[in-house]
Design a protein around this motif. Structure first.
Motif, PDB file in Angstrom:
ATOM      1  N   GLU A 318     -39.812  -5.865   4.164  1.00 30.59           N
ATOM      2  CA  GLU A 318     -40.506  -4.581   3.999  1.00 30.59           C
ATOM      3  C   GLU A 318     -39.734  -3.677   3.055  1.00 30.59           C
ATOM      4  N   THR A 319     -38.409  -3.681   3.173  1.00 34.75           N
ATOM      5  CA  THR A 319     -37.576  -2.871   2.280  1.00 34.75           C
ATOM      6  C   THR A 319     -37.717  -3.341   0.840  1.00 34.75           C
ATOM      7  N   ILE A 320     -37.734  -4.652   0.638  1.00 33.68           N
ATOM      8  CA  ILE A 320     -37.881  -5.208  -0.712  1.00 33.68           C
ATOM      9  C   ILE A 320     -39.260  -4.876  -1.266  1.00 33.68           C
ATOM     10  N   ASP A 321     -40.270  -4.888  -0.414  1.00 32.92           N
ATOM     11  CA  ASP A 321     -41.626  -4.537  -0.864  1.00 32.92           C
ATOM     12  C   ASP A 321     -41.686  -3.118  -1.418  1.00 32.92           C
ATOM     13  N   LYS A 322     -40.914  -2.224  -0.818  1.00 36.51           N
ATOM     14  CA  LYS A 322     -40.926  -0.828  -1.273  1.00 36.51           C
ATOM     15  C   LYS A 322     -40.245  -0.684  -2.619  1.00 36.51           C
ATOM     16  N   GLN A 323     -39.131  -1.412  -2.803  1.00 38.09           N
ATOM     17  CA  GLN A 323     -38.387  -1.347  -4.065  1.00 38.09           C
ATOM     18  C   GLN A 323     -37.428  -2.532  -4.158  1.00 38.09           C
ATOM     19  N   SER A 324     -37.312  -3.077  -5.350  1.00 38.79           N
ATOM     20  CA  SER A 324     -36.320  -4.133  -5.572  1.00 38.79           C
ATOM     21  C   SER A 324     -34.937  -3.566  -5.305  1.00 38.79           C
ATOM     22  N   GLN A 325     -34.035  -4.429  -4.796  1.00 38.27           N
ATOM     23  CA  GLN A 325     -32.703  -3.979  -4.366  1.00 38.27           C
ATOM     24  C   GLN A 325     -31.616  -4.727  -5.131  1.00 38.27           C
ATOM     25  N   LEU A 326     -30.622  -3.956  -5.609  1.00 40.41           N
ATOM     26  CA  LEU A 326     -29.489  -4.525  -6.341  1.00 40.41           C
ATOM     27  C   LEU A 326     -28.214  -4.250  -5.558  1.00 40.41           C
ATOM     28  N   ARG A 433     -53.573 -14.601   1.711  1.00 43.15           N
ATOM     29  CA  ARG A 433     -52.865 -14.565   0.434  1.00 43.15           C
ATOM     30  C   ARG A 433     -51.357 -14.695   0.648  1.00 43.15           C
ATOM     31  N   SER A 434     -50.696 -15.207  -0.357  1.00 46.10           N
ATOM     32  CA  SER A 434     -49.247 -15.375  -0.267  1.00 46.10           C
ATOM     33  C   SER A 434     -48.531 -14.268  -1.030  1.00 46.10           C
ATOM     34  N   ARG A 435     -47.379 -13.872  -0.505  1.00 47.10           N
ATOM     35  CA  ARG A 435     -46.498 -12.941  -1.215  1.00 47.10           C
ATOM     36  C   ARG A 435     -45.142 -13.623  -1.337  1.00 47.10           C
ATOM     37  N   PHE A 436     -44.518 -13.437  -2.475  1.00 48.55           N
ATOM     38  CA  PHE A 436     -43.284 -14.155  -2.758  1.00 48.55           C
ATOM     39  C   PHE A 436     -42.114 -13.169  -2.887  1.00 48.55           C
ATOM     40  N   TYR A 437     -40.974 -13.614  -2.396  1.00 45.70           N
ATOM     41  CA  TYR A 437     -39.756 -12.815  -2.438  1.00 45.70           C
ATOM     42  C   TYR A 437     -38.661 -13.634  -3.128  1.00 45.70           C
ATOM     43  N   SER A 438     -38.056 -13.019  -4.135  1.00 51.09           N
ATOM     44  CA  SER A 438     -37.020 -13.718  -4.914  1.00 51.09           C
ATOM     45  C   SER A 438     -35.650 -13.135  -4.631  1.00 51.09           C
ATOM     46  N   TYR A 439     -34.668 -14.003  -4.635  1.00 48.43           N
ATOM     47  CA  TYR A 439     -33.277 -13.563  -4.686  1.00 48.43           C
ATOM     48  C   TYR A 439     -32.646 -14.246  -5.894  1.00 48.43           C
ATOM     49  N   PHE A 459     -32.692  -8.575  -5.091  1.00 46.23           N
ATOM     50  CA  PHE A 459     -33.807  -8.942  -4.225  1.00 46.23           C
ATOM     51  C   PHE A 459     -35.082  -8.291  -4.780  1.00 46.23           C
ATOM     52  N   THR A 460     -36.137  -9.056  -4.930  1.00 48.34           N
ATOM     53  CA  THR A 460     -37.372  -8.486  -5.479  1.00 48.34           C
ATOM     54  C   THR A 460     -38.597  -9.259  -5.020  1.00 48.34           C
ATOM     55  N   SER A 461     -39.725  -8.542  -4.960  1.00 51.15           N
ATOM     56  CA  SER A 461     -41.018  -9.210  -4.728  1.00 51.15           C
ATOM     57  C   SER A 461     -41.950  -8.982  -5.912  1.00 51.15           C
ATOM     58  N   GLU A 462     -41.403  -8.445  -7.018  1.00 49.15           N
ATOM     59  CA  GLU A 462     -42.228  -8.196  -8.191  1.00 49.15           C
ATOM     60  C   GLU A 462     -42.681  -9.517  -8.812  1.00 49.15           C
TER      61      GLU A 462
END
Length: 672
Positions: A318-326, A433-439, A459-462
């Motif tokens: 949920e945190t990653i969905d709000k904004q990508s994290q570095l 539908r699928s949502r993808f999360y990348s590290y 971390f990103t879901s973009e």
């Protein structure tokens, strides 16, 4: 005209010289300096196992001249190492009531203690081999093993020779003895064995006893990776390392000439492999040198800081969905990476996890999380690079453990290494539908090294990241480059070509009077086409700054060639491992974080991933870190036009130490 490049071996030795400088820096706490001696020894040991053999086997005058230059510099550094240890470290230990027994007289109380330890413990591991000159045979020394070469004389006055192992692979190298009054005492098992040789050779007189050690070539080449069982071939090559050709025979500088000749003949050595050393070898064991008065004399403690956006009760996704994290390691906690996989393993909507593993911890929490995910019904696919040098056995072990749990393992690809550090998690959302999360990271999936390696984790879901990453993982499965990569730079697909285009753009901008600058922060630079393009940029007036920890074969500051190139090196308490590519781009700055150095192996023989940073806030963070490093005047070295490290100029204003300032900057952000 001065050459604008130097051999990689000379550049690497220049880097290791910086490590030695840290060991000699009185501003570092005593045990930090001991640690840097251990690092220098470990680095040099690997150098002789990996890099030197091609020069030893070379037949050209160029190879011979370079080998002479290399061995001369190695000798200088070894001598400096010995001076630092003997004249600085040991006396400072004594000043702090820590006596290290080497050549001095041992107290009676301690003689009884070491004799008991020798007879009851050490002797269990001792193997003695007699060298018989009348019946010559090949005598074998284990790679990196420690030995004592003993010259003996019998009752008739006849000399003979034997060697015995120092079991530092079975026992701690350094033993803490009983404290006397307020003073602590430490002794090496080498010295204990020397003191107890009369128990090993009761019928002979010990004339001399000298330390010896052999390095063997540990590079291997699999001629045909495309046919047969690649894993079996790798396992066979790992076994062959144990008996590789000799590359360095270290022997005690006190060894008499006759004994040196005995060694040369018995161990079938060449003259250029034989190097005088000290009375103790394998000093990377100093990593575990006891500190009886800990935490005194230790370095400062820098506990990993929090990343506040992840410090809430919501799912990490949920945190990653709000904004990508570095995240910046090791300044910030690696626990967030572990949480990413732990939460994926148990999240009811996660259906699939894909990851690349290059070097993982021997007690890997990430591998265990992947195993849990598979047992929880998730589809897990792991690409394991079993050709990661010196980590092959560990990677093979974990791949087999993961296979037992039902994880799909994709092993090494023929003629390529996968060095990318990426993961992709698939989650089912509404309407199926699928949502993808990348590290994506600049560092390995290794929680152990993450505590001392400076790296970035993203971390990103973009979709612009996840879409390209799906194509990379599809390639691992099919071995076909079916789709174009648009956002990421991927070595083996488009990385080198895109980098050349980015440098060309800076050249064009400079000629057009626009803002033009390049900054590359990497571990190494030796790729010829990239170097030539950077030289072209310098000649066009582009400001080129290179922050290079290790090998850098391009030389800066040469008129009409590299005069606009500046090269710096930072060696400090954390190992600089992050890779950053920054291009001014006419004022519309581009920044990439990457797993790849500007080295031929990374750009031409590996799969690597560089990922662009688009978010302005994240760009500002990276630029702050870069600026702090450029302003460092205590741990940043300037590389001059001869490839040497200019002395640190700490007199220019207030002392600035970038790693400490980065930590404090992040801590201050958390408190705002």
């Amino acid at each position: 005209m001065q050459q604008n490049t130097i051999p990689s071996e000379i550049s690497w030795l220049s880097f290791n010289s910086c490590v030695l400088d840290e060991a000699n820096d009185p501003g570092n706490p005593l045990y930090e300096r001991i640690k840097f001696l251990a690092i220098h020894s470990s680095n040099l040991d690997e150098f002789f196992r990996v890099k030197i053999n091609k020069l030893l086997k070379g037949n050209s005058e160029k190879d011979t001249a370079l080998l002479v230059q290399v061995l001369s510099e190695v000798n200088l550094q070894q001598n400096k190492f010995g001076v630092i240890w003997k004249d600085t470290i040991v006396p400072e230990l004594a000043e702090n009531k820590i006596i290290f027994y080497e050549n001095q007289e041992i107290k009676k109380k301690h003689l009884d203690e070491i004799e008991y330890y020798f007879k009851s413990i050490i002797l269990s591991y001792i193997q003695v081999v007699y060298i018989t000159e009348n019946t010559p045979k090949a005598y074998f020394l284990n790679n990196r093993g420690l030995y004592l070469l003993v010259k003996l004389k019998d009752t008739y006055g006849a000399f003979s020779y034997a060697y015995l192992n120092i079991p530092s692979d079975k026992l701690e190298r350094y033993k803490q003895l009983q404290r006397i009054a307020e003073t602590n005492y430490i002794i090496s098992i080498d010295t204990i064995i020397r003191k107890c040789l009369s128990f090993v050779f009761p019928l002979e007189e010990v004339v001399s006893c000298n330390a010896i050690k052999l390095n063997r070539d540990e590079n291997y080449e699999i001629l045909d990776e495309t046919s047969g069982d690649l894993i079996a071939k790798i396992e066979a090559k790992i076994e062959e390392r144990k008996s590789g050709s000799s590359t360095r025979f270290l022997y005690d500088f006190n060894m008499d000439p006759e004994t040196v000749l005995v060694c040369k003949k018995a161990f079938q050595l060449h003259e250029n492999e034989m190097i005088k050393g000290g009375s103790h070898h394998n000093l990377f064991d100093l990593f575990r040198f006891p500190n009886p008065i800990k935490p005194r004399l230790q370095g400062e403690s820098y506990p990993a800081l929090k990343h506040l956006p992840f410090e809430n009760n919501t799912s990490i996704f949920e945190t990653i969905d709000k904004q990508s994290q570095l995240i910046h390691f090791p300044y910030q906690s690696y626990h967030y990476v572990l949480q990413f996989f732990n939460q994926a393993a148990i999240h009811k909507n996660v259906t699939e996890i894909k990851i690349t593993l290059y070097r993982i911890s021997s007690q890997s929490l990430i591998a265990n999380a992947l195993i849990s995910a598979a047992k929880n019904g998730k589809k897990v696919t792991v690409f394991v690079e079993v050709k990661a040098r010196f980590d092959e056995n560990n990677n093979l072990y974990w791949s087999k453990e993961m296979e037992k749990a039902g994880i799909k393992i994709i092993y090494s690809m023929p003629n390529l290494k996968v060095h990318a550090k990426v993961a992709l998690v698939t989650m089912k959302k509404e309407q199926g539908r699928s949502r993808f999360y990348s590290y994506l990271s600049t560092g390995n999936f290794n929680e152990t090294t993450a505590s001392v390696y400076s790296d970035f984790g993203f971390f990103t879901s973009e979709e612009k990241y996840t879409t390209d990453l799906k194509k990379v993982f599809a390639f691992f499965k099919t071995k076909e480059k079916a789709a174009a990569i648009k956002n990421l730079l991927v070595a083996g697909f488009n990385m080198k070509e895109k980098l050349m285009e980015l440098i060309d753009q800076e050249i064009a901008n400079s000629k057009a009077g626009k803002k033009a600058a390049i900054l590359l922060k990497v571990n190494g630079i030796d790729e010829e086409e990239i170097i030539n393009k950077l030289i072209e940029a310098s000649q066009a007036g582009v400001e080129v700054i290179l922050l290079v920890r290790g090998i850098c074969t391009v030389l800066p500051g040469i008129k009409n060639s590299t005069e606009n190139i500046k090269i710096y090196r930072i060696v400090d308490m954390f190992l600089e491992h992050a890779r950053i590519y920054r291009f001014a781009n006419g004022g519309k700055e581009k920044i990439y974080l990457s797993s790849a150095d500007m080295s031929s192996r990374n750009l031409n023989r590996r799969i690597e991933v560089a990922f662009p940073i688009h978010d302005g806030f994240h760009k500002a963070e990276i630029n702050t870190i870069i600026q702090l490093q450029l302003e460092d005047n205590t741990k940043k070295r300037n590389i001059n036009s001869k490839g040497l490290n200019d002395p640190i100029n700490s007199n220019s204003g207030n002392p600035r130490r970038s790693q400490r300032e980065i930590y404090n900057w992040i801590a201050q952000k958390n408190n705002v």
